[in-house]
Design a protein around this motif. Structure first.
Motif, PDB file in Angstrom:
ATOM      1  N   GLU A  87       0.862  -1.183   0.000  1.00 15.55           N
ATOM      2  CA  GLU A  87       0.000   0.000   0.000  1.00 15.55           C
ATOM      3  C   GLU A  87       0.901   1.236   0.000  1.00 15.55           C
ATOM      4  N   VAL A  88       0.617   2.144  -0.933  1.00 15.08           N
ATOM      5  CA  VAL A  88       1.484   3.303  -1.132  1.00 15.08           C
ATOM      6  C   VAL A  88       1.062   4.443  -0.198  1.00 15.08           C
ATOM      7  N   VAL A  89      -0.200   4.834  -0.299  1.00 15.72           N
ATOM      8  CA  VAL A  89      -0.766   5.907   0.530  1.00 15.72           C
ATOM      9  C   VAL A  89      -2.268   5.696   0.697  1.00 15.72           C
ATOM     10  N   HIS A  90      -2.848   6.488   1.589  1.00 10.93           N
ATOM     11  CA  HIS A  90      -4.310   6.601   1.788  1.00 10.93           C
ATOM     12  C   HIS A  90      -4.976   5.328   2.312  1.00 10.93           C
ATOM     13  N   GLY A  91      -4.181   4.436   2.937  1.00 12.36           N
ATOM     14  CA  GLY A  91      -4.769   3.274   3.596  1.00 12.36           C
ATOM     15  C   GLY A  91      -5.613   3.722   4.782  1.00 12.36           C
ATOM     16  N   GLY A 173      17.304   1.972  -8.655  1.00 18.82           N
ATOM     17  CA  GLY A 173      16.564   0.946  -9.378  1.00 18.82           C
ATOM     18  C   GLY A 173      15.099   0.845  -9.000  1.00 18.82           C
ATOM     19  N   TYR A 174      14.594   1.873  -8.317  1.00 20.98           N
ATOM     20  CA  TYR A 174      13.210   1.840  -7.851  1.00 20.98           C
ATOM     21  C   TYR A 174      12.271   2.575  -8.799  1.00 20.98           C
ATOM     22  N   GLY A 175      10.966   2.351  -8.589  1.00 19.45           N
ATOM     23  CA  GLY A 175       9.937   3.011  -9.382  1.00 19.45           C
ATOM     24  C   GLY A 175       9.358   4.201  -8.639  1.00 19.45           C
ATOM     25  N   VAL A 176       9.285   5.342  -9.336  1.00 20.43           N
ATOM     26  CA  VAL A 176       8.705   6.556  -8.753  1.00 20.43           C
ATOM     27  C   VAL A 176       7.211   6.595  -9.070  1.00 20.43           C
ATOM     28  N   VAL A 177       6.394   6.768  -8.040  1.00 24.74           N
ATOM     29  CA  VAL A 177       4.942   6.896  -8.241  1.00 24.74           C
ATOM     30  C   VAL A 177       4.671   8.267  -8.855  1.00 24.74           C
ATOM     31  N   ARG A 178       3.947   8.282  -9.973  1.00 26.19           N
ATOM     32  CA  ARG A 178       3.692   9.527 -10.706  1.00 26.19           C
ATOM     33  C   ARG A 178       2.256  10.003 -10.570  1.00 26.19           C
ATOM     34  N   ASP A 179       1.377   9.146 -10.101  1.00 31.65           N
ATOM     35  CA  ASP A 179      -0.045   9.505 -10.057  1.00 31.65           C
ATOM     36  C   ASP A 179      -0.405  10.353  -8.848  1.00 31.65           C
ATOM     37  N   LEU A 180       0.530  10.478  -7.903  1.00 29.81           N
ATOM     38  CA  LEU A 180       0.302  11.360  -6.756  1.00 29.81           C
ATOM     39  C   LEU A 180       1.522  12.245  -6.609  1.00 29.81           C
ATOM     40  N   VAL A 181       1.295  13.462  -6.095  1.00 27.02           N
ATOM     41  CA  VAL A 181       2.367  14.455  -6.062  1.00 27.02           C
ATOM     42  C   VAL A 181       2.386  15.207  -4.733  1.00 27.02           C
ATOM     43  N   GLY A 182       3.491  15.881  -4.445  1.00 28.04           N
ATOM     44  CA  GLY A 182       3.547  16.815  -3.327  1.00 28.04           C
ATOM     45  C   GLY A 182       2.776  18.087  -3.694  1.00 28.04           C
ATOM     46  N   VAL A 226       0.583   2.352  -9.998  1.00 28.46           N
ATOM     47  CA  VAL A 226      -0.271   2.133  -8.828  1.00 28.46           C
ATOM     48  C   VAL A 226      -1.715   1.901  -9.245  1.00 28.46           C
ATOM     49  N   LEU A 227      -2.484   1.298  -8.336  1.00 27.94           N
ATOM     50  CA  LEU A 227      -3.920   1.050  -8.541  1.00 27.94           C
ATOM     51  C   LEU A 227      -4.663   1.458  -7.279  1.00 27.94           C
ATOM     52  N   VAL A 228      -5.858   1.988  -7.455  1.00 33.88           N
ATOM     53  CA  VAL A 228      -6.702   2.336  -6.313  1.00 33.88           C
ATOM     54  C   VAL A 228      -7.625   1.166  -5.996  1.00 33.88           C
ATOM     55  N   ASP A 229      -7.767   0.836  -4.742  1.00 37.65           N
ATOM     56  CA  ASP A 229      -8.646  -0.250  -4.305  1.00 37.65           C
ATOM     57  C   ASP A 229     -10.071   0.014  -4.816  1.00 37.65           C
ATOM     58  N   ASN A 230     -10.656  -0.996  -5.470  1.00 35.17           N
ATOM     59  CA  ASN A 230     -11.984  -0.726  -6.025  1.00 35.17           C
ATOM     60  C   ASN A 230     -13.121  -1.009  -5.051  1.00 35.17           C
ATOM     61  N   ARG A 231     -12.771  -1.331  -3.806  1.00 34.15           N
ATOM     62  CA  ARG A 231     -13.829  -1.437  -2.790  1.00 34.15           C
ATOM     63  C   ARG A 231     -13.885  -0.201  -1.901  1.00 34.15           C
ATOM     64  N   HIS A 233     -12.089   2.607  -2.516  1.00 29.37           N
ATOM     65  CA  HIS A 233     -11.840   3.761  -3.395  1.00 29.37           C
ATOM     66  C   HIS A 233     -10.802   4.743  -2.831  1.00 29.37           C
ATOM     67  N   TRP A 234     -10.012   4.296  -1.856  1.00 30.81           N
ATOM     68  CA  TRP A 234      -8.974   5.147  -1.276  1.00 30.81           C
ATOM     69  C   TRP A 234      -7.590   4.521  -1.360  1.00 30.81           C
ATOM     70  N   THR A 235      -7.468   3.297  -0.832  1.00 34.67           N
ATOM     71  CA  THR A 235      -6.144   2.698  -0.693  1.00 34.67           C
ATOM     72  C   THR A 235      -5.445   2.584  -2.052  1.00 34.67           C
ATOM     73  N   VAL A 236      -4.261   3.189  -2.135  1.00 30.18           N
ATOM     74  CA  VAL A 236      -3.459   3.129  -3.359  1.00 30.18           C
ATOM     75  C   VAL A 236      -2.381   2.065  -3.163  1.00 30.18           C
ATOM     76  N   ARG A 237      -2.298   1.099  -4.079  1.00 29.76           N
ATOM     77  CA  ARG A 237      -1.287   0.034  -3.983  1.00 29.76           C
ATOM     78  C   ARG A 237      -0.375   0.051  -5.191  1.00 29.76           C
ATOM     79  N   SER A 238       0.830  -0.472  -5.020  1.00 23.43           N
ATOM     80  CA  SER A 238       1.688  -0.691  -6.179  1.00 23.43           C
ATOM     81  C   SER A 238       1.007  -1.755  -7.048  1.00 23.43           C
ATOM     82  N   ALA A 239       0.997  -1.523  -8.366  1.00 24.63           N
ATOM     83  CA  ALA A 239       0.288  -2.433  -9.283  1.00 24.63           C
ATOM     84  C   ALA A 239       0.923  -3.822  -9.264  1.00 24.63           C
ATOM     85  N   ASP A 240       2.240  -3.872  -9.055  1.00 23.86           N
ATOM     86  CA  ASP A 240       2.931  -5.183  -9.053  1.00 23.86           C
ATOM     87  C   ASP A 240       3.051  -5.754  -7.628  1.00 23.86           C
TER      88      ASP A 240
END
Ligand code: MF3
Ligand code: CO
Length: 267
Positions: A87-91, A173-182, A226-231, A233-240
């Motif tokens: 979970e990335v954010v908004h859990g 070697g990491y992935g930067v989340v682009r769908d959320l920003v400061g 990333v993907l947003v939880d479809n139940r 509608h908040w929790t953002v997770r890494s897609a992989d």
């Protein structure tokens, strides 16, 4: 992707230059948020539910004399955001979600205090069982935030922050989340400018003394998708489903180096 809590029209808003008295107010809110984050991090133990953590954070927020700025924000139901492992954010705190030894726990605390907002986040490892992979992800994400802060000096522009953050993450070697920003943050949680964690094409706003922004790298061990939880509608997770880390400070742009408003001072 539609992430409901990202104000996408922020780009057209003008960027506030705060006065000395406003900055005094923002400093107090930032310190309240920093105190709550520190106390909550120190209390996290394996066996607790994420709802236990949210309740505890709520009581710490109350003790500051402020209120959660997250609760009720676009209908968000928690006092703080608690995001575990992939979970990335908004859990959202849940009585069913029990923390286990070695879990990555990201805590994001946003406090409204006397008309101003403080916002900061940190990822910790619960218990004593940190894997090498988890420790390295945390260290790199923390370094990426520090590189962003170091680039946040008057005369530079938002892209200098974005580029600095991105370089540290991608070099590892990491992935930067682009769908959320400061974001800017002073009187409201989300103000202009947007502060992406990746270099953008074209011109970005210049940094001026009196601006207050939150720099918040969200870095995945795998890809940045990333993907947003479809139940909920908040929790953002890494897609992989790779591990994710999140560190955030609220800073003031000054004539010299940025002042970190959410560095906890002994009160
Ligand atoms: N505090 C988060 C940030 O860093 C935003 C939380 S929005 C919420 O910008 F509604 F999920 F709380
Ligand atoms: Co923020």
């Amino acid at each position: 992707m539609d992430l409901q809590c990202i104000p996408r029209n922020m780009a057209k808003e003008r960027i506030a230059i705060y006065s000395e008295s406003e900055i005094t107010g923002i400093r107090a809110a930032a310190q309240a948020a920093a105190r709550v984050l520190a106390r909550t991090c120190a209390a996290v133990r394996p066996g607790m539910s994420t709802k236990d953590i949210d309740d505890l954070a709520g009581s710490f927020i109350k003790e500051t004399g402020g209120k959660s700025a997250s609760l009720g924000y676009h209908g968000y139901p928690g006092q703080i955001c608690i995001s575990v492992n992939d979970e990335v954010v908004h859990g959202i705190g849940s009585p069913q979600r029990i923390i286990t030894d070695g879990d990555l726990v990201s805590l994001d605390v946003c406090v409204k205090y006397r008309g101003y907002v403080g916002d900061n986040a940190r990822t910790i490892i619960a218990g004593g069982n940190a894997t090498e992979a988890a420790s390295r992800l945390l260290a790199v994400t923390r370094d990426a935030l520090q590189a962003g802060i170091a680039a946040a000096c008057s005369g530079n522009c938002v892209n200098d922050i974005s580029t600095a953050v991105e370089q540290v993450a991608t070099a590892a070697g990491y992935g930067v989340v682009r769908d959320l920003v400061g974001h800017g943050c002073g009187k409201n949680m989300h103000e202009a400018p947007e502060v992406p964690n990746y270099r953008q094409p074209g011109r970005t706003p210049a940094l001026r003394p009196g601006m207050v922004i939150c720099i918040e790298p969200m870095i995945n061990a795998g890809t940045g998708r990333v993907l947003v939880d479809n139940r909920d509608h908040w929790t953002v997770r890494s897609a992989d489903h790779s591990l994710s880390a999140h560190f955030e400070h609220q800073i003031l742009i000054t004539d010299t180096q940025a002042e970190i408003l959410t560095c906890l001072k002994n009160a």
